[in-house]
Design an enzyme around this catalytic site. Sequence first.
Site, short mmCIF file in Angstrom:
data_model
loop_
_atom_site.label_atom_id
_atom_site.label_comp_id
_atom_site.label_asym_id
_atom_site.label_seq_id
_atom_site.Cartn_x
_atom_site.Cartn_y
_atom_site.Cartn_z
N ASP A 144 0.80 -1.23 0.00
CA ASP A 144 0.00 0.00 0.00
C ASP A 144 0.83 1.28 0.00
O ASP A 144 0.31 2.36 0.29
CB ASP A 144 -0.97 0.00 1.20
CG ASP A 144 -2.15 -0.93 0.96
OD1 ASP A 144 -2.67 -0.94 -0.17
OD2 ASP A 144 -2.53 -1.66 1.89
N ASP A 194 -6.98 -3.53 -6.31
CA ASP A 194 -6.58 -2.26 -5.69
C ASP A 194 -5.11 -1.92 -5.97
O ASP A 194 -4.71 -0.76 -5.96
CB ASP A 194 -6.75 -2.30 -4.15
CG ASP A 194 -7.89 -3.14 -3.65
OD1 ASP A 194 -8.30 -4.08 -4.35
OD2 ASP A 194 -8.37 -2.89 -2.54
N1 GLY Z 1 -7.53 -2.07 -0.01
C1 GLY Z 1 -8.13 -0.89 -0.34
C2 GLY Z 1 -9.61 -0.89 -0.30
O1 GLY Z 1 -10.21 -1.27 0.69
O2 GLY Z 1 -10.20 -0.47 -1.24
#
Ligand code: GLY
Length: 393
Positions: free
Chosen positions: A114, A172
């Site tokens: 992330d 994501d």
């Molecule tokens: N992992 C990022 C989201 O919850 O969209």
Amino acid sequence: MNLKTIYFLPFLVLLMASFISCSKQEVKWVDKAIDVAEVQLAKASKVYTPENNPRSIYPNGTVRLTHIRDWTCGFFPGSLWYMYELTNNESLKTEARRYTEALDSVQHFTYTHDLGFMLYCSYGNAYRITGDEAYKNVLLQGAESLASRFSPQVGCIRSWDFGEWQFPVIVDNMMNLEYLCTTSQISGDSKFQEMAVSHANKTMANHFREDYSSYHVVSYDTITGNPIHKGTHQGYADETAWARGQAWGVYGYTMMYRKTKDQRYLEMAEKIAAFIMNLKNMPSDKIPYWDYNAPNIPNAPRDASAAAVTASSLLELSTYVADGDKYFRYAEEVLKSLSSPAYLAEPGTNGFFILKHSVGALPNDSEVDTPINYADYYYLEALVRYKNMLNKK
Ligand code: GLY
């Protein structure tokens, strides 16, 4: 002046007046939204601290705070940068610096994918706006940390270290690729962009169904690099379309087209956009249900964060194609809905978040129908884009 012109003149004046009042109306809702957001963020920056910036609101009404290892820690500093951009308010710039610099040690984290959210939203905006070399150095080191999660066998960046998956990649993760591409631009080292392109291609091949909706999680075999399982973690079921996942997809491929000019990414972005825009069960205000196949539609919670990410990406997409106005208009409708009292907070309420009604991870009963910092971030990004585009029109 002949008689015909004299008769026609009042109509012309009326027509011009209606154009002016129409564009004034546009300005009105945007400007009101910006005023509200400025009040909320100015207050939030004083009430919270850079070490624990605001993330969402718990069901009991207390604010859930981030810490430096939280995947959402970059959004609040990033929102402050966008707010500064929208207002030129120097005190917000000071706060943006203060909240950004608290994340300094994130550059060394290798346990998470992330880093795009954590560092690019904070330091990325900080460097873009100020040109400060210290911010650039953090970005360069952080990209090395992110790159350490790239597997040449799989051709992707590994998303999670928890769970049963052999090598999980979530849709994501497309959102990290902007960070990698930008790092290649600012460092001159092409390896980061090469990883991003590999990741985008592999995701394009394996994450999407025939209708261009996407799986949330694809797990790969670490030796052969082949996909071995496709499913979900935050959506309703493996075969459903989790709303934010679709938003990450359209955003990711639009951005990858910007970075590479590879036509395949543009086509992909348009196909994902078409999936979203043609959904039969999209509510009339265009704020999606948290999963497009949620069982209790029309009573399923809405996800303002998915709406904000989609709006921001469609504004960009509208600039790349001849018939882009359809994307611009759709995004504008979404932004108008988000800027209405149904979603936009009353100043001084909502824990000083800007938007209401997002969903984090409903299957885990986590952050359901709450304000969330990334909804605010992408909403502000969309407002910056929208304002810039209006000024050029
Ligand atoms: N992992 C990022 C989201 O919850 O969209």
